[in-house]
Design a protein around this motif. Structure first.
Motif, PDB file in Angstrom:
ATOM      1  N   PRO A  75      17.589  14.324  -0.840  1.00  0.00           N
ATOM      2  CA  PRO A  75      17.051  13.007  -1.182  1.00  0.00           C
ATOM      3  C   PRO A  75      18.139  11.974  -1.440  1.00  0.00           C
ATOM      4  N   ILE A  76      17.775  10.719  -1.252  1.00  0.00           N
ATOM      5  CA  ILE A  76      18.608   9.576  -1.620  1.00  0.00           C
ATOM      6  C   ILE A  76      18.045   9.024  -2.920  1.00  0.00           C
ATOM      7  N   ILE A  77      18.873   8.958  -3.948  1.00  0.00           N
ATOM      8  CA  ILE A  77      18.404   8.606  -5.287  1.00  0.00           C
ATOM      9  C   ILE A  77      19.152   7.381  -5.806  1.00  0.00           C
ATOM     10  N   GLY A  78      18.392   6.375  -6.250  1.00  0.00           N
ATOM     11  CA  GLY A  78      18.981   5.147  -6.755  1.00  0.00           C
ATOM     12  C   GLY A  78      19.112   4.134  -5.619  1.00  0.00           C
ATOM     13  N   PRO A  79      19.358   2.883  -5.993  1.00  0.00           N
ATOM     14  CA  PRO A  79      19.513   2.318  -7.323  1.00  0.00           C
ATOM     15  C   PRO A  79      18.166   1.969  -7.970  1.00  0.00           C
ATOM     16  N   GLU A  80      18.143   0.878  -8.752  1.00  0.00           N
ATOM     17  CA  GLU A  80      16.908   0.388  -9.367  1.00  0.00           C
ATOM     18  C   GLU A  80      16.151  -0.458  -8.335  1.00  0.00           C
ATOM     19  N   LYS A  81      14.837  -0.531  -8.452  1.00  0.00           N
ATOM     20  CA  LYS A  81      13.984  -1.095  -7.412  1.00  0.00           C
ATOM     21  C   LYS A  81      14.242  -2.570  -7.121  1.00  0.00           C
ATOM     22  N   GLU A  82      14.890  -3.289  -8.034  1.00  0.00           N
ATOM     23  CA  GLU A  82      15.170  -4.702  -7.790  1.00  0.00           C
ATOM     24  C   GLU A  82      16.099  -4.910  -6.588  1.00  0.00           C
ATOM     25  N   ASP A  83      16.756  -3.856  -6.125  1.00  0.00           N
ATOM     26  CA  ASP A  83      17.621  -3.962  -4.943  1.00  0.00           C
ATOM     27  C   ASP A  83      16.874  -3.669  -3.644  1.00  0.00           C
ATOM     28  N   GLU A  84      15.560  -3.541  -3.705  1.00  0.00           N
ATOM     29  CA  GLU A  84      14.792  -3.194  -2.504  1.00  0.00           C
ATOM     30  C   GLU A  84      15.025  -4.193  -1.371  1.00  0.00           C
ATOM     31  N   PHE A  85      15.143  -5.468  -1.690  1.00  0.00           N
ATOM     32  CA  PHE A  85      15.321  -6.496  -0.661  1.00  0.00           C
ATOM     33  C   PHE A  85      16.603  -6.285   0.134  1.00  0.00           C
ATOM     34  N   LEU A  86      17.618  -5.683  -0.486  1.00  0.00           N
ATOM     35  CA  LEU A  86      18.873  -5.424   0.215  1.00  0.00           C
ATOM     36  C   LEU A  86      18.716  -4.291   1.228  1.00  0.00           C
ATOM     37  N   PHE A 105      16.106   1.237   5.490  1.00  0.00           N
ATOM     38  CA  PHE A 105      15.483   2.422   4.903  1.00  0.00           C
ATOM     39  C   PHE A 105      15.322   2.178   3.416  1.00  0.00           C
ATOM     40  N   LEU A 106      14.581   3.044   2.763  1.00  0.00           N
ATOM     41  CA  LEU A 106      14.427   2.973   1.317  1.00  0.00           C
ATOM     42  C   LEU A 106      14.836   4.308   0.705  1.00  0.00           C
ATOM     43  N   PRO A 107      15.340   4.293  -0.514  1.00  0.00           N
ATOM     44  CA  PRO A 107      15.690   5.554  -1.182  1.00  0.00           C
ATOM     45  C   PRO A 107      14.462   6.442  -1.357  1.00  0.00           C
ATOM     46  N   THR A 108      14.709   7.712  -1.525  1.00  0.00           N
ATOM     47  CA  THR A 108      13.642   8.659  -1.848  1.00  0.00           C
ATOM     48  C   THR A 108      13.082   8.367  -3.229  1.00  0.00           C
ATOM     49  N   GLN A 109      13.970   7.942  -4.131  1.00  0.00           N
ATOM     50  CA  GLN A 109      13.582   7.713  -5.527  1.00  0.00           C
ATOM     51  C   GLN A 109      14.379   6.547  -6.099  1.00  0.00           C
ATOM     52  N   TRP A 110      13.686   5.593  -6.707  1.00  0.00           N
ATOM     53  CA  TRP A 110      14.350   4.538  -7.473  1.00  0.00           C
ATOM     54  C   TRP A 110      14.681   5.088  -8.858  1.00  0.00           C
ATOM     55  N   LEU A 111      15.653   4.498  -9.520  1.00  0.00           N
ATOM     56  CA  LEU A 111      16.024   4.918 -10.867  1.00  0.00           C
ATOM     57  C   LEU A 111      15.845   3.780 -11.856  1.00  0.00           C
ATOM     58  N   ASN A 112      15.715   4.146 -13.121  1.00  0.00           N
ATOM     59  CA  ASN A 112      15.552   3.169 -14.195  1.00  0.00           C
ATOM     60  C   ASN A 112      16.505   3.473 -15.343  1.00  0.00           C
ATOM     61  N   GLU A 113      16.734   2.478 -16.161  1.00  0.00           N
ATOM     62  CA  GLU A 113      17.522   2.649 -17.387  1.00  0.00           C
ATOM     63  C   GLU A 113      16.994   3.840 -18.184  1.00  0.00           C
ATOM     64  N   GLY A 114      17.905   4.717 -18.578  1.00  0.00           N
ATOM     65  CA  GLY A 114      17.515   5.860 -19.388  1.00  0.00           C
ATOM     66  C   GLY A 114      17.221   7.127 -18.609  1.00  0.00           C
ATOM     67  N   ASP A 115      17.105   7.022 -17.277  1.00  0.00           N
ATOM     68  CA  ASP A 115      16.903   8.222 -16.473  1.00  0.00           C
ATOM     69  C   ASP A 115      18.151   9.108 -16.545  1.00  0.00           C
ATOM     70  N   VAL A 116      17.962  10.389 -16.273  1.00  0.00           N
ATOM     71  CA  VAL A 116      19.075  11.343 -16.209  1.00  0.00           C
ATOM     72  C   VAL A 116      19.019  12.048 -14.861  1.00  0.00           C
ATOM     73  N   VAL A 117      20.156  12.068 -14.175  1.00  0.00           N
ATOM     74  CA  VAL A 117      20.265  12.741 -12.883  1.00  0.00           C
ATOM     75  C   VAL A 117      21.130  13.981 -13.062  1.00  0.00           C
ATOM     76  N   LYS A 118      20.638  15.099 -12.535  1.00  0.00           N
ATOM     77  CA  LYS A 118      21.379  16.356 -12.653  1.00  0.00           C
ATOM     78  C   LYS A 118      22.063  16.688 -11.335  1.00  0.00           C
ATOM     79  N   VAL A 119      23.315  17.113 -11.430  1.00  0.00           N
ATOM     80  CA  VAL A 119      24.041  17.674 -10.289  1.00  0.00           C
ATOM     81  C   VAL A 119      24.503  19.054 -10.746  1.00  0.00           C
TER      82      VAL A 119
END
Length: 211
Positions: A75-86, A105-119
């Motif tokens: 998946p492609i994760i991030g950024p926040e949805k306000e960048d959708e226009f880009l 294209f659009l990311p698989t998942q948008w992210l928000n403040e406070g989210d945690v991403v695991k690698v």
């Protein structure tokens, strides 16, 4: 946690490969181009790509994201949805910046403040840091004391705010109210140029000092 920084394209944007020591699970952060080069680096490192992470929607930081995501089936994760226009304007960005054609294209998942991403077993906190773009985010691993800040902050400089929906006041607020309070000992990988620390920028960055 380990990482390797690989500058790509004529814009020399920093793509980072980050990975967990224990599991060898890995992610790309802001793969702006040259997917074949990045794939060779992954092979050499012997890690397993599980996701593509994006700080913002400018072409020079996402140009290879779709090809890499399809290659590794991740998946492609991030950024926040306000960048959708880009993301929707990627073909126009290619013309503007002289890049090879990249379909929208659009990311698989948008992210928000406070989210945690695991690698693997590594955790990255998500901070929404608008100003350079409205949906710009920053990934911070507090345990490893490192941040991946995209084009929010550079060594002795800051991100541009003259692009569509950029905002200087928002950018400075993001830096001063979200990033610097994380601690002087946090090192950061910027979207371009050398690494620095929040402490160095607090004390020597002319934009922060004059603000």
């Amino acid at each position: 946690m380990q990482y390797q920084i690989i500058p790509v394209t004529h814009f020399q944007e920093n793509c980072s490969i980050i990975w967990c020591d224990k599991t060898k699970e890995a992610a790309f952060v802001d793969p702006g181009g040259e997917p074949e080069l990045l794939q060779k680096a992954v092979e050499k490192l012997g890690v397993k790509i599980t996701k593509v992470l994006l700080t913002h929607g400018h072409l020079d930081h996402i140009g290879a994201a779709l090809k890499l995501a399809e290659h590794y089936q991740v998946p492609i994760i991030g950024p926040e949805k306000e960048d959708e226009f880009l993301f929707e304007a990627l073909p126009q960005q290619c013309i503007q910046f002289g890049f090879p054609y990249t379909a929208a294209f659009l990311p698989t998942q948008w992210l928000n403040e406070g989210d945690v991403v695991k690698v693997g077993e590594e955790s990255f906190s998500v901070y929404h840091c608008p100003g350079h773009t409205p949906g710009h985010i920053v990934f911070v691993n507090l345990a490893a004391k490192i941040a991946f800040v995209g084009d929010v902050l550079f060594k002795s400089s800051i991100g541009r705010t003259d692009f569509p929906r950029g905002n200087y006041e928002q950018l400075m607020s993001s830096i001063k109210n979200k990033l610097l309070p994380l601690g002087d000992d946090i090192a950061f990988v910027p979207g371009h140029g050398p690494m620095s620390t929040f402490g160095y920028e607090r004390n020597y960055n002319p934009f922060i000092l004059q603000g």
